[in-house]
Design an enzyme around this catalytic site. Structure first.
Site, PDB file in Angstrom:
ATOM      1  N   GLY A  40       0.829  -1.194   0.000  1.00  0.00           N
ATOM      2  CA  GLY A  40       0.000   0.000   0.000  1.00  0.00           C
ATOM      3  C   GLY A  40       0.864   1.244   0.000  1.00  0.00           C
ATOM      4  O   GLY A  40       2.045   1.192   0.350  1.00  0.00           O
ATOM      5  N   CYS A  88       5.020  -6.445   1.974  1.00  0.00           N
ATOM      6  CA  CYS A  88       5.425  -5.050   1.870  1.00  0.00           C
ATOM      7  C   CYS A  88       4.716  -4.214   2.933  1.00  0.00           C
ATOM      8  O   CYS A  88       4.979  -4.381   4.118  1.00  0.00           O
ATOM      9  CB  CYS A  88       5.204  -4.526   0.462  1.00  0.00           C
ATOM     10  SG  CYS A  88       6.260  -3.119   0.136  1.00  0.00           S
ATOM     11  N   TYR A  89       3.766  -3.347   2.535  1.00  0.00           N
ATOM     12  CA  TYR A  89       3.057  -2.565   3.554  1.00  0.00           C
ATOM     13  C   TYR A  89       2.446  -3.497   4.594  1.00  0.00           C
ATOM     14  O   TYR A  89       2.481  -3.227   5.798  1.00  0.00           O
ATOM     15  CB  TYR A  89       1.957  -1.725   2.896  1.00  0.00           C
ATOM     16  CG  TYR A  89       1.249  -0.795   3.859  1.00  0.00           C
ATOM     17  CD1 TYR A  89       1.793   0.441   4.153  1.00  0.00           C
ATOM     18  CD2 TYR A  89       0.045  -1.160   4.468  1.00  0.00           C
ATOM     19  CE1 TYR A  89       1.166   1.305   5.043  1.00  0.00           C
ATOM     20  CE2 TYR A  89      -0.589  -0.305   5.358  1.00  0.00           C
ATOM     21  CZ  TYR A  89      -0.023   0.925   5.635  1.00  0.00           C
ATOM     22  OH  TYR A  89      -0.647   1.770   6.505  1.00  0.00           O
ATOM     23  N   HIS A 100       7.862  -8.194  -3.090  1.00  0.00           N
ATOM     24  CA  HIS A 100       6.582  -8.565  -3.710  1.00  0.00           C
ATOM     25  C   HIS A 100       6.676  -9.920  -4.399  1.00  0.00           C
ATOM     26  O   HIS A 100       7.097  -9.991  -5.546  1.00  0.00           O
ATOM     27  CB  HIS A 100       6.175  -7.504  -4.734  1.00  0.00           C
ATOM     28  CG  HIS A 100       5.756  -6.213  -4.119  1.00  0.00           C
ATOM     29  ND1 HIS A 100       4.473  -5.969  -3.703  1.00  0.00           N
ATOM     30  CD2 HIS A 100       6.464  -5.090  -3.816  1.00  0.00           C
ATOM     31  CE1 HIS A 100       4.391  -4.753  -3.184  1.00  0.00           C
ATOM     32  NE2 HIS A 100       5.589  -4.200  -3.233  1.00  0.00           N
ATOM     33  N   GLU A 145       4.319 -11.579  -5.596  1.00  0.00           N
ATOM     34  CA  GLU A 145       3.278 -11.740  -6.604  1.00  0.00           C
ATOM     35  C   GLU A 145       3.707 -11.292  -7.994  1.00  0.00           C
ATOM     36  O   GLU A 145       3.086 -11.660  -8.983  1.00  0.00           O
ATOM     37  CB  GLU A 145       2.004 -10.990  -6.179  1.00  0.00           C
ATOM     38  CG  GLU A 145       2.085  -9.468  -6.162  1.00  0.00           C
ATOM     39  CD  GLU A 145       2.681  -8.885  -4.869  1.00  0.00           C
ATOM     40  OE1 GLU A 145       3.411  -9.605  -4.175  1.00  0.00           O
ATOM     41  OE2 GLU A 145       2.412  -7.697  -4.594  1.00  0.00           O
ATOM     42  N   SER A 153     -20.732  -8.841 -27.108  1.00  0.00           N
ATOM     43  CA  SER A 153     -19.784  -7.965 -27.788  1.00  0.00           C
ATOM     44  C   SER A 153     -18.863  -8.791 -28.667  1.00  0.00           C
ATOM     45  O   SER A 153     -18.138  -8.262 -29.496  1.00  0.00           O
ATOM     46  CB  SER A 153     -18.950  -7.219 -26.743  1.00  0.00           C
ATOM     47  OG  SER A 153     -18.072  -8.126 -26.099  1.00  0.00           O
ATOM     48  N   GLY A 154     -18.876 -10.097 -28.467  1.00  0.00           N
ATOM     49  CA  GLY A 154     -17.929 -10.927 -29.205  1.00  0.00           C
ATOM     50  C   GLY A 154     -16.642 -11.085 -28.436  1.00  0.00           C
ATOM     51  O   GLY A 154     -15.774 -11.861 -28.802  1.00  0.00           O
ATOM     52  N   VAL A 166     -14.350 -12.106 -25.009  1.00  0.00           N
ATOM     53  CA  VAL A 166     -14.278 -13.384 -24.311  1.00  0.00           C
ATOM     54  C   VAL A 166     -15.369 -13.502 -23.242  1.00  0.00           C
ATOM     55  O   VAL A 166     -16.080 -14.502 -23.177  1.00  0.00           O
ATOM     56  CB  VAL A 166     -12.894 -13.539 -23.646  1.00  0.00           C
ATOM     57  CG1 VAL A 166     -12.790 -14.885 -22.946  1.00  0.00           C
ATOM     58  CG2 VAL A 166     -11.793 -13.379 -24.676  1.00  0.00           C
ATOM     59  N   ASP A 167     -15.511 -12.477 -22.411  1.00  0.00           N
ATOM     60  CA  ASP A 167     -16.393 -12.588 -21.255  1.00  0.00           C
ATOM     61  C   ASP A 167     -17.856 -12.774 -21.653  1.00  0.00           C
ATOM     62  O   ASP A 167     -18.523 -13.688 -21.177  1.00  0.00           O
ATOM     63  CB  ASP A 167     -16.260 -11.361 -20.350  1.00  0.00           C
ATOM     64  CG  ASP A 167     -14.811 -11.084 -19.995  1.00  0.00           C
ATOM     65  OD1 ASP A 167     -14.010 -12.037 -20.048  1.00  0.00           O
ATOM     66  OD2 ASP A 167     -14.482  -9.924 -19.680  1.00  0.00           O
ATOM     67  N   SER A 175     -19.019 -13.744 -24.457  1.00  0.00           N
ATOM     68  CA  SER A 175     -19.198 -14.988 -25.207  1.00  0.00           C
ATOM     69  C   SER A 175     -19.344 -16.171 -24.274  1.00  0.00           C
ATOM     70  O   SER A 175     -20.217 -17.020 -24.449  1.00  0.00           O
ATOM     71  CB  SER A 175     -18.001 -15.248 -26.132  1.00  0.00           C
ATOM     72  OG  SER A 175     -17.871 -14.218 -27.059  1.00  0.00           O
ATOM     73  N   LYS A 232      -9.769 -13.446 -15.623  1.00  0.00           N
ATOM     74  CA  LYS A 232      -9.788 -13.665 -17.072  1.00  0.00           C
ATOM     75  C   LYS A 232      -9.269 -15.042 -17.473  1.00  0.00           C
ATOM     76  O   LYS A 232      -9.869 -15.716 -18.309  1.00  0.00           O
ATOM     77  CB  LYS A 232      -8.917 -12.584 -17.724  1.00  0.00           C
ATOM     78  CG  LYS A 232      -9.086 -12.457 -19.212  1.00  0.00           C
ATOM     79  CD  LYS A 232     -10.360 -11.731 -19.479  1.00  0.00           C
ATOM     80  CE  LYS A 232     -10.435 -11.154 -20.865  1.00  0.00           C
ATOM     81  NZ  LYS A 232     -11.558 -10.198 -20.935  1.00  0.00           N
TER      82      LYS A 232
HETATM   83  N1  GLN Z   1       4.383   2.654   1.469  1.00  0.00           N
HETATM   84  C1  GLN Z   1       5.260   1.681   2.035  1.00  0.00           C
HETATM   85  C2  GLN Z   1       6.723   2.011   1.756  1.00  0.00           C
HETATM   86  O1  GLN Z   1       7.007   2.908   1.033  1.00  0.00           O
HETATM   87  C3  GLN Z   1       4.926   0.309   1.476  1.00  0.00           C
HETATM   88  C4  GLN Z   1       5.187   0.181   0.015  1.00  0.00           C
HETATM   89  C5  GLN Z   1       4.539  -1.022  -0.617  1.00  0.00           C
HETATM   90  O2  GLN Z   1       3.692  -1.654  -0.021  1.00  0.00           O
HETATM   91  N2  GLN Z   1       4.918  -1.294  -1.854  1.00  0.00           N
HETATM   92  O3  GLN Z   1       7.607   1.370   2.275  1.00  0.00           O
END
Ligand code: GLN
Length: 518
Positions: free
Chosen positions: A58, A85-86, A173, A175, A227-228, A230-231, A233, A374
């Site tokens: 965040g 992260c956050y 991260h 992800e 609309s043709g 994917v969703d 259809s 998707k």
């Molecule tokens: N805002 C927080 C930072 O700057 C977290 C960043 C994030 O979650 N990517 O460290």
């Protein structure tokens, strides 16, 4: 869809940019996952009986006033929690650790040194490992009871865990694909720490959804706007399998489709296609061109196209009379981006998620795909036997070529961009790079310039070609198309498309550019 019977992992959204990706990765483990705002009351979270909780990144600083936060009890539900992260910083701060402004921020690929090879998250992953970092703050002190499991040159706590309480914090991260072993780490959390078995499978989605729709709709009348894409259809085929001729599909050709696209949709859904439904094709090109005449501004064009679409659909619906159900091809990212799940700002206001359009007389709206991403919709489509060329189609914006023509739209310009685009597609396929590129198209720039053809001076348009490689469409690189292919495309466009005297290839990545032009 009754998702309650499935194991679920909740993603608690603190406003980070990769949050949908987190949920998608969990789904890739065959585990059902939903995104909720950090404002969701703890009781509601407990009531959903999750197998695990993931706190996202965040933009805030956890120590700032009014920063997004969570209740300390979230960590005492007896449910495993992974903070990213956050989310990691917040977990540390809430549980008594320290977070402060880092002396040096980290952004991009970073080498992470694993200090505890035996951590369940890092099982089978060698140290050091490349991870994607994006933070200004850092955890300077892990919370009591936590063990530091990884660090980097600038970051003393890149990961920490309290294995006894099943609490895990990761500063990077996992992800995003740039984190080499990120998916494995998430998978370890979901499968090993949370103990999920992976009971969310698209194999039975289609069958149980059709059965559910049958039961719900009975002999009611259903209307679907096609609309043709994917969703819509996939939604249409699900409904046709459930109610057959009680389904009417209205396909509005707004004159902003790619070359021959309308015919392709008709081939599949029309009377000669494999499905037993009522198909109405409305050739509304002129209505749209009239409304768009002279309009330059992209947002205005979008609005006009969206509104006119509804008007045309409304006219057709009136002819059909009363319907019981209206089908929409809403998918999970639409739900999230409409601000219903998670924290993301309203990005796609035209989706009507949850709301009922008042222009058709009907009882209820049906959104059979609203829980799916998707790639899951595509799997369902393939299982339903919808032709691959339709199911695997590249993303195509709702306003169609209207926003691939910079400046005002005319029938003549649409024809130019359709023809140029068809040539580009043909040559990409011939060269065998169509599979490598994720999305490619020709667009019409509003630039006219001087040229010479057949010894005559011309003052004509420039076509821009765009092709990108990307996995998640959030970041993208330009496709390295061989010059010989680009030259063939250029030659053919100049020779075969009137009023084009230049061809550009856009080599910009995303960011800073977007994939579409407008
Ligand atoms: N805002 C927080 C930072 O700057 C977290 C960043 C994030 O979650 N990517 O460290």
């Amino acid at each position: 869809m009754n998702t309650a019977k499935h194991e679920r992992v909740l993603v608690i959204d603190f406003g980070g940019q990769y949050n949908q990706l987190v949920a998608r990765r969990v789904r890739e483990c065959n585990v059902y996952c939903e995104i909720y705002s950090y404002r969701t009351p703890l009781e509601e979270i407990r009531g959903m009986n999750p197998k695990g909780i993931i706190l996202t990144g965040g933009p805030d600083s956890v120590y700032a006033e009014n920063a997004a936060s969570c209740s300390p009890e979230l960590f005492s539900l007896g449910v495993p929690v992974l903070g990213l992260c956050y989310g990691a910083q917040l977990m540390m701060q809430v549980l008594g650790g320290r977070v402060e402004r880092a002396p040096e921020r980290e952004y991009g690929k970073t080498e992470v040194i694993i200090d505890k090879a035996g951590s369940p998250l890092f099982e089978g992953i060698d140290s050091p490992t490349v991870c994607w970092m994006s933070h200004n703050d850092y955890i300077s002190q892990a919370a009591p009871g936590f063990e530091i499991t990884a660090h980097t040159g600038n970051c003393p706590v890149a990961a920490a865990e309290n294995a006894g309480r099943n609490l895990y914090a990761i500063q990077f991260h996992p992800e995003v694909l740039h984190t080499e072993h990120g998916f494995e780490m998430l998978r370890h959390f979901v499968m090993d720490v949370c103990g999920c078995s992976g009971d969310w499978r698209m194999d039975d989605f289609a069958e149980s959804m059709i059965a559910e729709l049958k039961k719900k709709i009975g002999s009611g009348k259903v209307l679907c706007g096609l609309s043709g894409g994917v969703d819509s259809s996939v939604a249409a085929v699900l409904l046709s399998k459930a109610v057959g001729k009680n389904l009417t599909c209205v396909f509005v050709d707004h004159g902003l489709l790619r070359k021959s696209e309308g015919d392709m949709v008709e081939e599949v859904f029309g009377p000669d296609g494999p499905y037993d439904l009522n198909f109405v094709r409305v050739n509304a090109q002129d209505r749209f061109y009239i409304k768009l005449a002279g309009v330059q501004e992209p947002e205005r064009k979008r609005k006009i196209i969206g509104e006119e679409f509804i008007r045309v659909f409304e006219d057709e619906a009136k002819k059909i009379g009363h319907v019981d159900y209206l089908v929409q091809g809403t998918i999970y990212p639409d739900v999230v981006e409409s601000g219903l799940g998670g924290e993301s700002a309203v990005i796609k206001s035209h989706h009507n998620v949850g709301g009922l359009p008042d222009y058709v007389d009907f009882r209820e709206i049906i959104e059979p795909l609203r829980d799916l991403f998707k790639d899951e919709v595509r799997q369902v489509g393939l299982r339903l036997g919808i032709p691959e060329k339709l199911v695997m189609r590249q993303p195509f914006p709702g306003p169609g070529l209207g926003i691939r023509i910079i400046g005002d739209v005319t029938a003549e310009k649409v024809k130019m961009v359709q023809d140029a685009d068809a040539i580009f597609r043909e040559e990409m396929e011939r060269a065998g790079i169509n599979g490598e590129a994720s999305q490619y198209y020709a667009a019409l720039t509003n630039v006219r310039s001087v040229g010479v053809m057949g010894d005559e001076r011309t003052y004509d348009y420039a076509i821009a070609l765009r092709s990108v490689n990307t996995v998640d469409f959030m970041t993208a690189d330009v496709t390295e198309i061989p010059y010989s292919v680009l030259k063939t495309v250029m030659n053919r466009i100049i020779n075969e498309v009137d009023h084009v005297n230049r061809v550009f290839y856009d080599i910009t990545s995303k960011p800073p550019a977007t994939i579409e032009l407008e």
